[in-house]
Design an enzyme around this catalytic site. Structure first.
Site, PDB file in Angstrom:
ATOM      1  NE  ARG A 260       4.551  -0.817  -2.520  1.00 22.60           N
ATOM      2  CZ  ARG A 260       5.710  -0.213  -1.715  1.00 22.60           C
ATOM      3  NH1 ARG A 260       6.806   0.155  -2.489  1.00 22.60           N
ATOM      4  NH2 ARG A 260       5.572  -0.505  -0.408  1.00 22.60           N
TER       5      ARG A 260
ATOM      6  CG  HIS B 299       2.431   1.772   3.086  1.00 23.61           C
ATOM      7  ND1 HIS B 299       2.391   0.357   2.885  1.00 23.61           N
ATOM      8  CD2 HIS B 299       3.664   1.854   3.100  1.00 23.61           C
ATOM      9  CE1 HIS B 299       3.286  -0.370   2.848  1.00 23.61           C
ATOM     10  NE2 HIS B 299       4.280   0.731   3.040  1.00 23.61           N
TER      11      HIS B 299
ATOM     12  CD  GLN C  79       6.318   0.970   6.987  1.00 21.59           C
ATOM     13  OE1 GLN C  79       6.835   0.719   5.967  1.00 21.59           O
ATOM     14  NE2 GLN C  79       7.089   0.949   8.216  1.00 21.59           N
TER      15      GLN C  79
ATOM     16  CG  ASP D 245       6.909   8.708   3.907  1.00 20.83           C
ATOM     17  OD1 ASP D 245       7.798   8.246   3.607  1.00 20.83           O
ATOM     18  OD2 ASP D 245       5.830   8.272   3.713  1.00 20.83           O
TER      19      ASP D 245
ATOM     20  CB  CYS E  47       7.568   3.920   6.173  1.00 20.61           C
ATOM     21  SG  CYS E  47       7.753   5.216   4.689  1.00 20.61           S
TER      22      CYS E  47
ATOM     23  NE  ARG F  18       5.903  -3.099   5.601  1.00 18.56           N
ATOM     24  CZ  ARG F  18       6.294  -2.745   4.604  1.00 18.56           C
ATOM     25  NH1 ARG F  18       6.993  -1.676   4.433  1.00 18.56           N
ATOM     26  NH2 ARG F  18       5.398  -3.168   3.542  1.00 18.56           N
TER      27      ARG F  18
HETATM   28  N1   CP Z   1       8.364   1.073   3.588  1.00 19.49           N
HETATM   29  C1   CP Z   1       8.375   0.550   2.507  1.00 19.49           C
HETATM   30  O1   CP Z   1       7.126   0.126   2.067  1.00 19.49           O
HETATM   31  O2   CP Z   1       9.402   0.349   1.656  1.00 19.49           O
HETATM   32  P1   CP Z   1       9.523  -0.030   0.186  1.00 19.49           P
HETATM   33  O3   CP Z   1       8.778   1.009  -0.642  1.00 19.49           O
HETATM   34  O4   CP Z   1      10.718  -0.124   0.011  1.00 19.49           O
HETATM   35  O5   CP Z   1       8.594  -1.299   0.137  1.00 19.49           O
HETATM   36  N1  NVA Z   2       4.916   7.656   1.111  1.00 14.49           N
HETATM   37  C1  NVA Z   2       5.782   6.825   0.372  1.00 14.49           C
HETATM   38  C2  NVA Z   2       5.948   5.557   1.071  1.00 14.49           C
HETATM   39  C3  NVA Z   2       7.150   4.794   0.462  1.00 14.49           C
HETATM   40  C4  NVA Z   2       6.978   3.561   1.302  1.00 14.49           C
HETATM   41  C5  NVA Z   2       5.589   6.543  -1.094  1.00 14.49           C
HETATM   42  O1  NVA Z   2       4.363   6.477  -1.325  1.00 14.49           O
HETATM   43  O2  NVA Z   2       6.101   6.857  -1.978  1.00 14.49           O
END
Ligand code: CP
Ligand code: NVA
Length: 308
Positions: free
Chosen positions: A107, A134, A137, A225, A266, A294
């Site tokens: 990530r 992502h 997700q 989101d 998400c 997930r």
């Molecule tokens: N939805 C998601 O990716 O959550 P986290 O940021 O907690 O991993």
């Molecule tokens: N759009 C959000 C998703 C988190 C899972 C972010 O990037 O912070």
């Protein structure tokens, strides 16, 4: 090398097989304690590096548990504690990690880091979220939709809010899974035109509609989101909230969708901002299944990456 970097760059037949396998694996371990091993142990002897340059609850825990259920081992690494971005190139980090581990999930912020990791690693790399996409997700989201409502092909998915990284992966999936996608939000937060074009060229109908109530007409699924993502500057928070306030998913908006429409997010959610608690905790919401999935979806992604 089977990297899982994005939904639009992954073969649609493979995507479908991953979802089928995820559903089968989920069913096979129904009712077992979370820590119980699966009957099959395809990751036995495998070491998986989980690298986080941003915070995470779901991605971190679901990957870790998924690897363990399949008999593998994990190594959780935070970007700040590694040499990533402290002078050593991503390419060199990728070469080194490839001598220790069998699979890398990362990530990160800029997707160039993911791309460089994948280019120079000798082991598969999985995108655990970048500023732009992502994909893990959305694999879980489609698994969840289909569990509740059957095939997503031909359905209408409506995204209300910020055209962010999660929205981008939905657009990628629209083309690959053959559903229609409507975005509703302010013009300055539209999804990237490139991603809209990709979905359209893959045969999906993509609509940009500024009026949220009109956008949601006939929706099978409504998704939103956070209004401020991890890569967004906190100084932009107030401006974003002002722009996005009218796109909150609440009961009034859901009433414009089909009566059996589902709601997804998400997570993490900011209750009473992008979505009300009445919707999040209401009968159309499948957010907890979505979070659980997930785990199951990513287990199938990891098996595909490793060919096991
Ligand atoms: N939805 C998601 O990716 O959550 P986290 O940021 O907690 O991993
Ligand atoms: N759009 C959000 C998703 C988190 C899972 C972010 O990037 O912070």
């Amino acid at each position: 090398m089977s990297h899982f970097l994005d939904i639009h760059t992954t073969d649609p037949v493979a995507l479908r097989q991953m979802l089928d396998q995820a559903a089968a694996m989920k069913a096979a371990r129904a009712g077992r304690p979370r820590g119980a091993p699966d009957d099959e142990q395809p990751l036995s002897g495998r070491m998986v590096a989980l690298i986080f340059e941003k915070p995470s609850t779901r991605t971190r825990v679901s990957f870790d548990v998924g690897v363990r259920q399949m008999g593998g081992q994990t190594m959780l690494l935070s970007g700040a504690e590694m040499q990533l971005g402290h002078g050593e190139t991503i390419a060199d980090t990728a070469r080194v990690l490839s001598r220790y581990v069998d699979l890398i999930m990362i990530r990160t912020f800029d997707e160039s880091v993911l791309a460089e990791m994948a280019e120079y690693a000798d082991v598969p790399v999985i995108n655990g979220l970048t500023d732009r996409t992502h994909p893990c997700q959305i694999m879980a989201d489609i698994l969840t939709y289909e569990e509740h409502r059957g095939p997503i092909a031909g359905r209408k998915v409506v995204w209300s809010g910020d055209g962010n990284n999660v929205c981008a992966s939905w657009l990628h999936a629209a083309g690959q899974f053959g559903f229609d996608f409507t975005f509703t939000g302010p013009a300055s937060l539209d999804p990237e035109a490139e991603f809209v074009g990709l979905a359209r060229s893959a045969g999906s109908t993509v609509v940009i509609e500024r009026d949220p109530a009109r956008a949601v007409e006939g929706a099978d699924l409504v998704v939103t989101d956070t209004w401020v993502s991890m890569h967004d500057s906190q100084s932009a928070k107030e401006r974003r909230h002002n722009l996005l306030r009218g796109y909150q998913v609440n009961e009034e908006l859901m009433a414009h969708a089909k009566p059996d429409a589902l709601f997804m997010h998400c997570l993490p959610a900011h209750r009473e901002e992008e979505v009300t608690s009445a919707v999040m905790d209401g009968p159309q919401s499948v957010i907890w299944d979505e979070a659980e999935n997930r785990l199951h979806a990513q287990k199938a992604v990891m098996r595909w990456c490793l060919g096991v």
